[in-house]
Design a protein around this motif. Structure first.
Motif, mmCIF file in Angstrom:
data_model
loop_
_atom_site.group_PDB
_atom_site.id
_atom_site.type_symbol
_atom_site.label_atom_id
_atom_site.label_comp_id
_atom_site.label_asym_id
_atom_site.label_seq_id
_atom_site.Cartn_x
_atom_site.Cartn_y
_atom_site.Cartn_z
ATOM 1 N N LEU A 241 2.012 -42.546 34.775
ATOM 2 C CA LEU A 241 1.501 -43.807 35.272
ATOM 3 C C LEU A 241 1.362 -43.751 36.783
ATOM 4 O O LEU A 241 2.364 -43.690 37.500
ATOM 5 C CB LEU A 241 2.425 -44.963 34.874
ATOM 6 C CG LEU A 241 2.727 -45.103 33.369
ATOM 7 C CD1 LEU A 241 3.718 -46.222 33.128
ATOM 8 C CD2 LEU A 241 1.444 -45.335 32.594
ATOM 9 N N ASP A 242 0.132 -43.705 37.269
ATOM 10 C CA ASP A 242 -0.157 -43.659 38.704
ATOM 11 C C ASP A 242 0.611 -42.528 39.380
ATOM 12 O O ASP A 242 1.083 -42.663 40.506
ATOM 13 C CB ASP A 242 0.175 -45.006 39.351
ATOM 14 C CG ASP A 242 -0.471 -45.169 40.737
ATOM 15 O OD1 ASP A 242 -1.584 -44.643 40.920
ATOM 16 O OD2 ASP A 242 0.139 -45.800 41.612
ATOM 17 N N LEU A 243 0.703 -41.414 38.713
ATOM 18 C CA LEU A 243 1.525 -40.292 39.155
ATOM 19 C C LEU A 243 0.804 -39.479 40.225
ATOM 20 O O LEU A 243 -0.361 -39.109 40.058
ATOM 21 C CB LEU A 243 1.835 -39.395 37.955
ATOM 22 C CG LEU A 243 2.935 -38.350 38.107
ATOM 23 C CD1 LEU A 243 4.291 -39.019 38.276
ATOM 24 C CD2 LEU A 243 2.937 -37.431 36.882
ATOM 25 N N THR B 8 4.185 -41.072 44.193
ATOM 26 C CA THR B 8 3.987 -42.398 43.592
ATOM 27 C C THR B 8 4.048 -42.238 42.076
ATOM 28 O O THR B 8 3.875 -41.152 41.540
ATOM 29 C CB THR B 8 2.622 -43.015 43.953
ATOM 30 O OG1 THR B 8 1.567 -42.209 43.377
ATOM 31 C CG2 THR B 8 2.423 -43.100 45.458
ATOM 32 N N GLY B 9 4.292 -43.352 41.410
ATOM 33 C CA GLY B 9 4.149 -43.387 39.971
ATOM 34 C C GLY B 9 5.398 -43.048 39.190
ATOM 35 O O GLY B 9 6.487 -42.826 39.740
ATOM 36 N N ALA C 224 -3.534 -35.962 42.823
ATOM 37 C CA ALA C 224 -4.014 -37.311 43.128
ATOM 38 C C ALA C 224 -3.492 -38.279 42.064
ATOM 39 O O ALA C 224 -3.168 -37.864 40.945
ATOM 40 C CB ALA C 224 -5.539 -37.316 43.150
ATOM 41 N N PRO C 225 -3.400 -39.578 42.392
ATOM 42 C CA PRO C 225 -2.868 -40.549 41.427
ATOM 43 C C PRO C 225 -3.556 -40.424 40.066
ATOM 44 O O PRO C 225 -4.779 -40.386 39.961
ATOM 45 C CB PRO C 225 -3.172 -41.896 42.094
ATOM 46 C CG PRO C 225 -3.115 -41.582 43.556
ATOM 47 C CD PRO C 225 -3.720 -40.216 43.687
ATOM 48 N N PHE C 226 -2.725 -40.383 39.044
ATOM 49 C CA PHE C 226 -3.189 -39.992 37.715
ATOM 50 C C PHE C 226 -2.450 -40.805 36.670
ATOM 51 O O PHE C 226 -1.223 -40.896 36.685
ATOM 52 C CB PHE C 226 -2.913 -38.488 37.560
ATOM 53 C CG PHE C 226 -2.936 -37.962 36.152
ATOM 54 C CD1 PHE C 226 -4.106 -37.953 35.415
ATOM 55 C CD2 PHE C 226 -1.779 -37.446 35.574
ATOM 56 C CE1 PHE C 226 -4.124 -37.448 34.123
ATOM 57 C CE2 PHE C 226 -1.789 -36.931 34.291
ATOM 58 C CZ PHE C 226 -2.968 -36.941 33.568
ATOM 59 N N ILE D 241 -2.750 -48.341 32.584
ATOM 60 C CA ILE D 241 -2.662 -48.535 31.154
ATOM 61 C C ILE D 241 -1.325 -49.174 30.793
ATOM 62 O O ILE D 241 -0.352 -49.096 31.534
ATOM 63 C CB ILE D 241 -2.804 -47.202 30.396
ATOM 64 C CG1 ILE D 241 -1.661 -46.242 30.771
ATOM 65 C CG2 ILE D 241 -4.129 -46.565 30.636
ATOM 66 C CD1 ILE D 241 -1.616 -44.998 29.932
ATOM 67 N N ALA D 242 -1.299 -49.834 29.647
ATOM 68 C CA ALA D 242 -0.038 -50.347 29.140
ATOM 69 C C ALA D 242 0.797 -49.183 28.628
ATOM 70 O O ALA D 242 0.268 -48.134 28.271
ATOM 71 C CB ALA D 242 -0.307 -51.346 28.011
ATOM 72 N N LEU D 243 2.110 -49.372 28.619
ATOM 73 C CA LEU D 243 2.962 -48.314 28.090
ATOM 74 C C LEU D 243 2.612 -48.074 26.635
ATOM 75 O O LEU D 243 2.510 -49.016 25.854
ATOM 76 C CB LEU D 243 4.435 -48.702 28.215
ATOM 77 C CG LEU D 243 4.992 -48.798 29.622
ATOM 78 C CD1 LEU D 243 6.476 -49.121 29.558
ATOM 79 C CD2 LEU D 243 4.766 -47.518 30.388
ATOM 80 N N PRO D 244 2.403 -46.815 26.250
ATOM 81 C CA PRO D 244 2.018 -46.534 24.870
ATOM 82 C C PRO D 244 3.180 -46.751 23.914
ATOM 83 O O PRO D 244 4.342 -46.622 24.273
ATOM 84 C CB PRO D 244 1.637 -45.044 24.912
ATOM 85 C CG PRO D 244 2.437 -44.494 26.045
ATOM 86 C CD PRO D 244 2.521 -45.598 27.061
ATOM 87 N N SER D 245 2.839 -47.107 22.691
ATOM 88 C CA SER D 245 3.854 -47.219 21.656
ATOM 89 C C SER D 245 4.417 -45.845 21.353
ATOM 90 O O SER D 245 3.664 -44.873 21.261
ATOM 91 C CB SER D 245 3.222 -47.807 20.385
ATOM 92 O OG SER D 245 4.054 -47.582 19.267
ATOM 93 N N PRO D 246 5.747 -45.717 21.181
ATOM 94 C CA PRO D 246 6.316 -44.410 20.853
ATOM 95 C C PRO D 246 5.700 -43.795 19.609
ATOM 96 O O PRO D 246 5.670 -42.586 19.459
ATOM 97 C CB PRO D 246 7.806 -44.727 20.651
ATOM 98 C CG PRO D 246 8.048 -45.943 21.473
ATOM 99 C CD PRO D 246 6.779 -46.742 21.375
ATOM 100 N N ALA D 247 5.204 -44.637 18.676
ATOM 101 C CA ALA D 247 4.576 -44.107 17.472
ATOM 102 C C ALA D 247 3.259 -43.421 17.795
ATOM 103 O O ALA D 247 2.770 -42.595 17.039
ATOM 104 C CB ALA D 247 4.346 -45.237 16.466
ATOM 105 N N VAL D 248 2.661 -43.794 18.930
ATOM 106 C CA VAL D 248 1.377 -43.229 19.320
ATOM 107 C C VAL D 248 1.572 -42.120 20.338
ATOM 108 O O VAL D 248 0.969 -41.052 20.252
ATOM 109 C CB VAL D 248 0.459 -44.336 19.902
ATOM 110 C CG1 VAL D 248 -0.844 -43.744 20.399
ATOM 111 C CG2 VAL D 248 0.212 -45.402 18.844
#
Length: 231
Positions: free
Chosen positions: A15-17, A68-69, A32-34, A2-9
Protein backbone atom coordinates in the motif's frame (compact mmCIF):
# COMPACT_ATOMS: atom_id res chain seq x y z
CA UNK A 1 -5.44 3.63 -2.67
CA UNK A 2 -7.02 0.17 -2.70
CA UNK A 3 -9.01 -1.27 0.17
CA UNK A 4 -7.31 -3.97 2.19
CA UNK A 5 -7.95 -7.25 0.38
CA UNK A 6 -9.90 -10.03 2.01
CA UNK A 7 -7.57 -12.78 3.28
CA UNK A 8 -9.65 -15.22 1.22
CA UNK A 9 -8.63 -13.29 -1.89
CA UNK A 10 -5.14 -12.06 -1.07
CA UNK A 11 -2.89 -12.35 1.98
CA UNK A 12 -0.19 -9.96 0.71
CA UNK A 13 -0.63 -6.33 -0.26
CA UNK A 14 1.64 -3.33 -0.80
CA UNK A 15 0.00 0.00 0.00
CA UNK A 16 1.69 3.18 -1.26
CA UNK A 17 4.99 1.38 -0.79
CA UNK A 18 8.21 3.20 -1.72
CA UNK A 19 11.93 3.26 -0.94
CA UNK A 20 14.16 6.31 -1.37
CA UNK A 21 17.88 6.35 -0.53
CA UNK A 22 20.12 9.36 0.12
CA UNK A 23 22.77 9.82 -2.56
CA UNK A 24 25.32 12.62 -2.33
CA UNK A 25 23.34 15.83 -2.11
CA UNK A 26 20.15 14.28 -3.44
CA UNK A 27 18.17 11.05 -3.30
CA UNK A 28 17.66 7.95 -5.43
CA UNK A 29 14.20 6.44 -5.78
CA UNK A 30 14.76 2.69 -5.71
CA UNK A 31 11.01 2.05 -5.69
CA UNK A 32 8.35 4.61 -6.59
CA UNK A 33 5.08 4.55 -4.59
CA UNK A 34 3.34 1.33 -5.44
CA UNK A 35 -0.01 -0.20 -4.47
CA UNK A 36 -0.87 -3.78 -5.35
CA UNK A 37 -2.75 -6.75 -3.90
CA UNK A 38 -0.92 -9.98 -4.71
CA UNK A 39 -3.45 -12.71 -5.50
CA UNK A 40 -2.85 -16.38 -4.71
CA UNK A 41 -0.79 -18.05 -7.41
CA UNK A 42 2.55 -17.23 -8.98
CA UNK A 43 3.45 -13.59 -9.64
CA UNK A 44 6.61 -13.07 -11.70
CA UNK A 45 8.54 -9.83 -11.15
CA UNK A 46 10.59 -8.98 -14.23
CA UNK A 47 12.85 -6.12 -15.28
CA UNK A 48 16.49 -5.29 -15.99
CA UNK A 49 19.23 -5.47 -13.36
CA UNK A 50 19.12 -2.51 -10.99
CA UNK A 51 15.50 -1.75 -11.79
CA UNK A 52 14.22 -2.19 -8.22
CA UNK A 53 13.10 -5.83 -8.19
CA UNK A 54 15.22 -6.86 -5.21
CA UNK A 55 14.24 -3.68 -3.37
CA UNK A 56 10.60 -4.65 -3.81
CA UNK A 57 11.21 -8.16 -2.54
CA UNK A 58 13.17 -6.88 0.47
CA UNK A 59 10.30 -4.58 1.42
CA UNK A 60 7.68 -7.30 0.99
CA UNK A 61 9.77 -9.53 3.26
CA UNK A 62 10.30 -6.85 5.89
CA UNK A 63 14.08 -7.02 5.49
CA UNK A 64 14.13 -3.35 4.52
CA UNK A 65 12.14 -0.39 5.86
CA UNK A 66 9.92 1.53 3.42
CA UNK A 67 10.18 5.28 3.02
CA UNK A 68 6.41 5.41 2.67
CA UNK A 69 3.60 2.91 2.80
CA UNK A 70 2.84 -0.44 4.35
CA UNK A 71 3.03 -4.15 3.65
CA UNK A 72 -0.09 -5.98 4.83
CA UNK A 73 0.17 -9.74 5.34
CA UNK A 74 -3.01 -11.54 6.31
CA UNK A 75 -4.29 -8.33 7.92
CA UNK A 76 -1.07 -7.53 9.79
CA UNK A 77 0.94 -4.37 9.08
CA UNK A 78 4.38 -5.92 8.75
CA UNK A 79 6.36 -2.73 9.34
CA UNK A 80 4.33 -1.75 12.43
CA UNK A 81 5.86 -4.73 14.24
CA UNK A 82 9.03 -4.53 16.28
CA UNK A 83 12.10 -6.10 14.69
CA UNK A 84 11.81 -9.18 16.90
CA UNK A 85 8.07 -9.54 16.31
CA UNK A 86 8.60 -9.10 12.58
CA UNK A 87 11.17 -11.90 12.56
CA UNK A 88 8.74 -14.19 14.38
CA UNK A 89 5.95 -13.22 11.99
CA UNK A 90 8.21 -13.94 8.99
CA UNK A 91 9.08 -17.35 10.38
CA UNK A 92 5.40 -18.25 10.73
CA UNK A 93 4.10 -16.81 7.46
CA UNK A 94 6.89 -16.68 4.86
CA UNK A 95 9.08 -19.09 2.96
CA UNK A 96 12.19 -17.92 1.10
CA UNK A 97 14.10 -19.35 -1.85
CA UNK A 98 17.23 -17.50 -3.00
CA UNK A 99 19.40 -17.74 -6.11
CA UNK A 100 22.16 -19.22 -3.96
CA UNK A 101 20.29 -21.75 -1.87
CA UNK A 102 21.64 -20.35 1.45
CA UNK A 103 21.64 -23.74 3.15
CA UNK A 104 23.52 -24.04 6.44
CA UNK A 105 26.72 -25.75 5.36
CA UNK A 106 27.27 -27.79 8.55
CA UNK A 107 23.73 -29.21 8.56
CA UNK A 108 22.49 -32.13 6.49
CA UNK A 109 19.66 -31.72 3.99
CA UNK A 110 17.25 -33.08 6.59
CA UNK A 111 18.55 -30.75 9.30
CA UNK A 112 18.31 -27.75 6.98
CA UNK A 113 14.62 -28.47 6.38
CA UNK A 114 14.12 -29.00 10.10
CA UNK A 115 15.83 -25.72 10.98
CA UNK A 116 12.82 -23.33 10.73
CA UNK A 117 10.71 -25.88 12.60
CA UNK A 118 13.30 -26.02 15.38
CA UNK A 119 13.28 -22.23 15.60
CA UNK A 120 9.51 -22.38 15.97
CA UNK A 121 9.78 -24.84 18.86
CA UNK A 122 8.32 -27.84 17.03
CA UNK A 123 9.17 -31.05 18.96
CA UNK A 124 12.09 -33.06 17.50
CA UNK A 125 10.10 -36.09 16.40
CA UNK A 126 7.40 -34.03 14.72
CA UNK A 127 9.85 -31.80 12.89
CA UNK A 128 11.94 -34.78 11.77
CA UNK A 129 8.85 -36.47 10.29
CA UNK A 130 7.79 -33.24 8.58
CA UNK A 131 11.25 -32.69 7.12
CA UNK A 132 11.50 -36.26 5.82
CA UNK A 133 8.09 -35.95 4.17
CA UNK A 134 9.07 -32.68 2.47
CA UNK A 135 12.35 -34.09 1.18
CA UNK A 136 10.36 -36.97 -0.24
CA UNK A 137 8.02 -34.53 -1.97
CA UNK A 138 10.96 -32.80 -3.70
CA UNK A 139 12.47 -36.14 -4.69
CA UNK A 140 15.39 -36.11 -2.26
CA UNK A 141 14.39 -38.63 0.38
CA UNK A 142 17.54 -40.63 -0.30
CA UNK A 143 19.75 -37.55 0.17
CA UNK A 144 18.51 -36.61 3.64
CA UNK A 145 21.84 -37.31 5.33
CA UNK A 146 24.00 -35.41 2.84
CA UNK A 147 25.63 -32.06 3.53
CA UNK A 148 25.10 -29.20 1.05
CA UNK A 149 28.65 -29.75 -0.27
CA UNK A 150 27.64 -33.28 -1.24
CA UNK A 151 24.61 -32.14 -3.24
CA UNK A 152 24.40 -30.83 -6.79
CA UNK A 153 23.24 -27.25 -7.29
CA UNK A 154 19.79 -28.43 -8.30
CA UNK A 155 19.52 -30.78 -5.33
CA UNK A 156 20.54 -28.02 -2.94
CA UNK A 157 17.95 -25.70 -4.45
CA UNK A 158 15.25 -28.34 -4.03
CA UNK A 159 16.26 -28.69 -0.38
CA UNK A 160 15.85 -24.91 -0.14
CA UNK A 161 12.32 -25.22 -1.54
CA UNK A 162 11.52 -27.95 0.99
CA UNK A 163 12.87 -25.71 3.77
CA UNK A 164 10.71 -22.82 2.49
CA UNK A 165 7.64 -25.07 2.77
CA UNK A 166 8.51 -26.41 6.22
CA UNK A 167 6.02 -24.26 8.14
CA UNK A 168 3.38 -24.31 5.39
CA UNK A 169 3.73 -20.56 4.73
CA UNK A 170 1.05 -18.39 3.17
CA UNK A 171 3.66 -16.43 1.19
CA UNK A 172 6.78 -17.62 -0.65
CA UNK A 173 9.31 -15.08 -1.93
CA UNK A 174 11.82 -16.38 -4.48
CA UNK A 175 14.76 -14.34 -5.80
CA UNK A 176 16.07 -15.81 -9.09
CA UNK A 177 15.77 -19.38 -7.74
CA UNK A 178 16.62 -20.94 -11.13
CA UNK A 179 19.28 -18.42 -12.13
CA UNK A 180 22.27 -20.66 -11.37
CA UNK A 181 20.74 -23.89 -12.68
CA UNK A 182 20.72 -25.59 -16.04
CA UNK A 183 17.38 -25.49 -17.83
CA UNK A 184 16.27 -29.01 -16.93
CA UNK A 185 17.12 -28.65 -13.24
CA UNK A 186 15.58 -25.18 -13.20
CA UNK A 187 12.34 -26.64 -14.54
CA UNK A 188 12.17 -29.05 -11.60
CA UNK A 189 12.59 -26.23 -9.10
CA UNK A 190 10.03 -24.10 -10.94
CA UNK A 191 7.58 -27.01 -10.96
CA UNK A 192 7.80 -27.14 -7.16
CA UNK A 193 7.05 -23.42 -6.88
CA UNK A 194 4.18 -23.73 -9.36
CA UNK A 195 2.76 -26.59 -7.31
CA UNK A 196 2.92 -24.37 -4.22
CA UNK A 197 1.09 -21.64 -6.10
CA UNK A 198 -1.58 -24.07 -7.28
CA UNK A 199 -2.05 -25.15 -3.66
CA UNK A 200 -3.25 -21.60 -2.91
CA UNK A 201 -0.07 -19.95 -1.69
CA UNK A 202 1.05 -16.52 -2.83
CA UNK A 203 4.38 -16.99 -4.62
CA UNK A 204 6.34 -13.91 -5.74
CA UNK A 205 9.22 -14.80 -8.04
CA UNK A 206 11.95 -12.51 -9.37
CA UNK A 207 13.27 -13.73 -12.70
CA UNK A 208 15.19 -12.59 -15.76
CA UNK A 209 14.01 -15.62 -17.71
CA UNK A 210 11.14 -14.88 -20.09
CA UNK A 211 10.23 -18.56 -20.30
CA UNK A 212 9.87 -18.70 -16.52
CA UNK A 213 7.81 -15.50 -16.46
CA UNK A 214 5.53 -16.88 -19.17
CA UNK A 215 4.41 -19.64 -16.80
CA UNK A 216 3.30 -17.19 -14.10
CA UNK A 217 -0.32 -16.41 -13.34
CA UNK A 218 0.48 -12.70 -13.00
CA UNK A 219 3.38 -10.46 -13.96
CA UNK A 220 4.79 -7.21 -12.58
CA UNK A 221 7.35 -5.28 -14.62
CA UNK A 222 9.84 -3.05 -12.80
CA UNK A 223 11.85 -0.37 -14.59
CA UNK A 224 13.68 2.51 -12.94
CA UNK A 225 11.83 1.82 -9.70
CA UNK A 226 8.36 1.97 -11.27
CA UNK A 227 6.22 -1.15 -10.92
CA UNK A 228 3.62 -1.85 -13.61
CA UNK A 229 1.23 -4.82 -13.63
CA UNK A 230 1.21 -6.64 -16.97
CA UNK A 231 -1.87 -8.27 -18.44
Amino acid sequence: MIALPSPAVSVLAALDLSRVYPSGEGTVTALAPFTHAFPPGLTAVVGPSGSGKSTLLGLLAGFDTPTTGRVIVDGTDLHALSEAARADFRLANYGFVFQNHNLVTILTALENVEFPLALAGVPPRERRERARALLGEVGLGSRAGHLPSQLSGGEAQRVAVARALARDPRVILADEPTGNLDSRTGERVLDLLLASARAGRTVVLITHDRDVAALADHTLRVRDGVVTPQG
